[in-house]
Scaffold this motif. Structure first.
Motif, PDB file in Angstrom:
ATOM      1  N   GLY A 379       0.809  -1.218   0.000  1.00 33.62           N
ATOM      2  CA  GLY A 379       0.000   0.000   0.000  1.00 33.62           C
ATOM      3  C   GLY A 379       0.836   1.259   0.000  1.00 33.62           C
ATOM      4  O   GLY A 379       0.455   2.260  -0.618  1.00 33.62           O
ATOM      5  N   ALA A 380       1.979   1.221   0.684  1.00 35.69           N
ATOM      6  CA  ALA A 380       2.851   2.392   0.730  1.00 35.69           C
ATOM      7  C   ALA A 380       3.473   2.686  -0.628  1.00 35.69           C
ATOM      8  O   ALA A 380       3.867   3.820  -0.904  1.00 35.69           O
ATOM      9  CB  ALA A 380       3.951   2.186   1.772  1.00 35.69           C
ATOM     10  N   LYS A 381       3.563   1.674  -1.482  1.00 32.59           N
ATOM     11  CA  LYS A 381       4.100   1.853  -2.824  1.00 32.59           C
ATOM     12  C   LYS A 381       3.001   2.193  -3.831  1.00 32.59           C
ATOM     13  O   LYS A 381       3.293   2.735  -4.902  1.00 32.59           O
ATOM     14  CB  LYS A 381       4.813   0.579  -3.273  1.00 32.59           C
ATOM     15  N   SER A 382       1.768   1.857  -3.492  1.00 34.32           N
ATOM     16  CA  SER A 382       0.674   1.961  -4.453  1.00 34.32           C
ATOM     17  C   SER A 382      -0.156   3.216  -4.325  1.00 34.32           C
ATOM     18  O   SER A 382      -0.796   3.636  -5.284  1.00 34.32           O
ATOM     19  CB  SER A 382      -0.266   0.760  -4.307  1.00 34.32           C
ATOM     20  N   SER A 388      -5.450  11.243  -0.487  1.00 27.90           N
ATOM     21  CA  SER A 388      -6.104  10.614  -1.634  1.00 27.90           C
ATOM     22  C   SER A 388      -5.657   9.168  -1.765  1.00 27.90           C
ATOM     23  O   SER A 388      -5.354   8.691  -2.837  1.00 27.90           O
ATOM     24  CB  SER A 388      -5.770  11.372  -2.919  1.00 27.90           C
ATOM     25  N   ALA A 389      -5.598   8.479  -0.630  1.00 25.02           N
ATOM     26  CA  ALA A 389      -5.163   7.093  -0.659  1.00 25.02           C
ATOM     27  C   ALA A 389      -6.064   6.254  -1.531  1.00 25.02           C
ATOM     28  O   ALA A 389      -5.621   5.357  -2.233  1.00 25.02           O
ATOM     29  CB  ALA A 389      -5.134   6.520   0.760  1.00 25.02           C
ATOM     30  N   PRO A 410       2.205   2.446  -9.634  1.00 26.87           N
ATOM     31  CA  PRO A 410       2.614   1.335 -10.473  1.00 26.87           C
ATOM     32  C   PRO A 410       2.194  -0.013  -9.944  1.00 26.87           C
ATOM     33  O   PRO A 410       2.461  -1.017 -10.580  1.00 26.87           O
ATOM     34  CB  PRO A 410       4.136   1.440 -10.438  1.00 26.87           C
ATOM     35  N   ALA A 411       1.600  -0.092  -8.787  1.00 31.06           N
ATOM     36  CA  ALA A 411       1.521  -1.384  -8.127  1.00 31.06           C
ATOM     37  C   ALA A 411       0.130  -1.963  -8.060  1.00 31.06           C
ATOM     38  O   ALA A 411      -0.232  -2.600  -7.109  1.00 31.06           O
ATOM     39  CB  ALA A 411       2.098  -1.261  -6.718  1.00 31.06           C
ATOM     40  N   PHE A 412      -0.679  -1.710  -9.080  1.00 33.04           N
ATOM     41  CA  PHE A 412      -1.989  -2.337  -9.109  1.00 33.04           C
ATOM     42  C   PHE A 412      -1.811  -3.765  -9.599  1.00 33.04           C
ATOM     43  O   PHE A 412      -2.088  -4.124 -10.724  1.00 33.04           O
ATOM     44  CB  PHE A 412      -2.958  -1.592 -10.026  1.00 33.04           C
ATOM     45  N   ASP A 413      -1.255  -4.591  -8.803  1.00 28.02           N
ATOM     46  CA  ASP A 413      -1.112  -5.997  -9.090  1.00 28.02           C
ATOM     47  C   ASP A 413      -0.316  -6.632  -7.985  1.00 28.02           C
ATOM     48  O   ASP A 413       0.059  -7.761  -8.071  1.00 28.02           O
ATOM     49  CB  ASP A 413      -0.450  -6.254 -10.446  1.00 28.02           C
TER      50      ASP A 413
END
Length: 413
Positions: A379-382, A388-389, A410-413
């Motif tokens: 979550g901290a990367k995404s 606006s989390a 970049p981390a929707f996966d």
């Protein structure tokens, strides 16, 4: 004792269990980046079974009953009189899937005074108001990488469906009972040589590009974090600093970004109008990244030659949702990440997370989205920490940003 409330999609219309097409699924032993597969102490299911529907119960019933915990499973998730709404105030844990999301907005989180943990069985937690979860100190976790390859494979299928005009051609031999080759091929092209763009080069995006490279396409991507130079060389990638730059220079776009305030309704009339006439879009990320009616207009005018995806808003969509009937679409229910193969992994990962929670042990860092009142792990990367989390479970936000299209996760996966 803990109460676990699971929101899963309905069983097959012909009953449960279905007649399976295969007797087994291949064993996957590792993920491409070295992350280990889910590792619960045990599983009470046979890989390849339908686990994501109500009767499948994610294979959790025996495990939770043995521990004296209460498991409530329902597909009735929407509205004030739903089972989900009634059971939520006393739930310690909520489990949901992106394919049939139990929307947890701030109001619902406020009602859930016992809630300590929210688990996404799969990937993508934007059905949860992450800001509200942080304020309440609720942990949010998801089974990272469990269905990334599944989604990448689905995206490739949809790209080929659109470019080769598969759905109308199939209908000529089924619905029409005909054999009209000219009509079938009048919108059919080769993918080879096309410029293909990928929005968000996380695990899914990179997996997609690796699988597309042998097709002889020219690959483009945009992400707020540039990939290593050796990866760009290996795949022949063209990096774009902005979404607009990429949109102007591609024939096919595959979207793999998360839904945030920055990506909410990102593709509106203006941005779609900057794409090449006759472009194709495949969206296996989140529906609200698109302006729904702008997509319909672009298909009617021919600005888009086709639109495909398996993500809708809301899920399930209303019967008269315009994406059901718009021209040149190859839409499916939200199935890209819930193949029977993927279910075996994310069901095991869900149990692993539950085991950690129930034993008061740390949850694996790569599974974490929110913990201790802050973004954590993946979550901290995404997501950003600027308020606006996530745009909230409704997919709408008064602070949605569509003008600044340069800062994507970049981390929707």
């Amino acid at each position: 004792m803990s109460k676990i409330l699971a929101v899963l999609y309905p069983d097959p219309v012909d009953g449960y269990p279905p007649a399976y097409a295969r007797d087994s699924i291949p064993a996957v032993t590792d993920y491409p980046d070295g992350q280990t597969l889910p590792s619960p102490t045990a599983v009470d299911f046979t890989p390849g079974e339908l686990l994501g529907s109500v009767s499948g119960e994610l294979g959790l019933r025996k495990f939770l009953d043995a521990g004296g915990h209460e498991l409530v499973v329902t597909s009735d998730k929407d509205g004030p009189d739903s089972v989900f709404e009634r059971e939520l105030p006393s739930a310690d844990v909520v489990i949901s899937q992106p394919f049939w999301p139990g929307y947890l907005d701030a109001a619902r989180i406020e009602k859930a005074q016992n809630l300590k943990l929210v688990i996404t069985a799969g990937i993508g937690s934007d059905h949860v108001d992450l800001d509200a979860a942080m304020r309440r100190g609720i942990t949010v976790a998801e089974v990272t990488y469990s269905n990334s390859i599944s989604v990448a494979e689905h995206a490739i299928m949809l790209i080929l469906d659109l470019v080769r005009n598969f759905v109308p051609s199939h209908e000529w031999v089924t619905a029409e009972r005909g054999w009209n080759i000219a009509d079938s091929v009048s919108r059919s092209y080769d993918l080879e040589g096309m410029d293909v763009g990928v929005l968000a080069a996380g695990r899914i995006g990179v997996a997609l590009m690796k699988r597309l490279a042998p097709f002889g396409v020219h690959l483009h991507y945009h992400d707020r974090r540039r990939l290593p130079a050796d990866v760009e060389r290996e795949l022949g990638l063209v990096f774009h600093e902005s979404v607009e730059s990429m949109a102007k220079n591609i024939d096919v776009l595959s979207i793999h970004a998360p839904l945030t305030n920055e990506t909410h309704h990102l593709f509106d009339d203006e941005l779609l109008g900057k794409m090449r006439r006759g472009s194709y879009i495949v969206n296996t990320a989140r529906a609200e990244i698109m302006d729904r009616d702008a997509v319909v207009r672009a298909l009617h005018t021919g600005q888009l030659a086709g639109y495909a995806g398996d993500v809708w808003y809301p899920q399930p969509p209303e019967a008269d949702h315009p994406w059901r009937t718009m021209p040149h679409n190859a839409m499916t229910p939200h199935i890209s990440g819930t193949s029977l193969s993927a279910q075996a992994r994310y069901a095991a990962g869900t149990r692993e997370i539950l085991e950690s929670f129930l034993d008061n042990a740390p949850i694996r860092d790569e599974y974490l989205i929110v913990e201790g009142g802050a973004l954590a792990g993946t979550g901290a990367k995404s997501y950003s920490t600027d308020g606006s989390a996530s745009p909230g479970s409704s997919g709408h936000s008064a602070n949605a940003v569509t003008a600044d299209r340069k800062c994507l996760s970049p981390a929707f996966d």
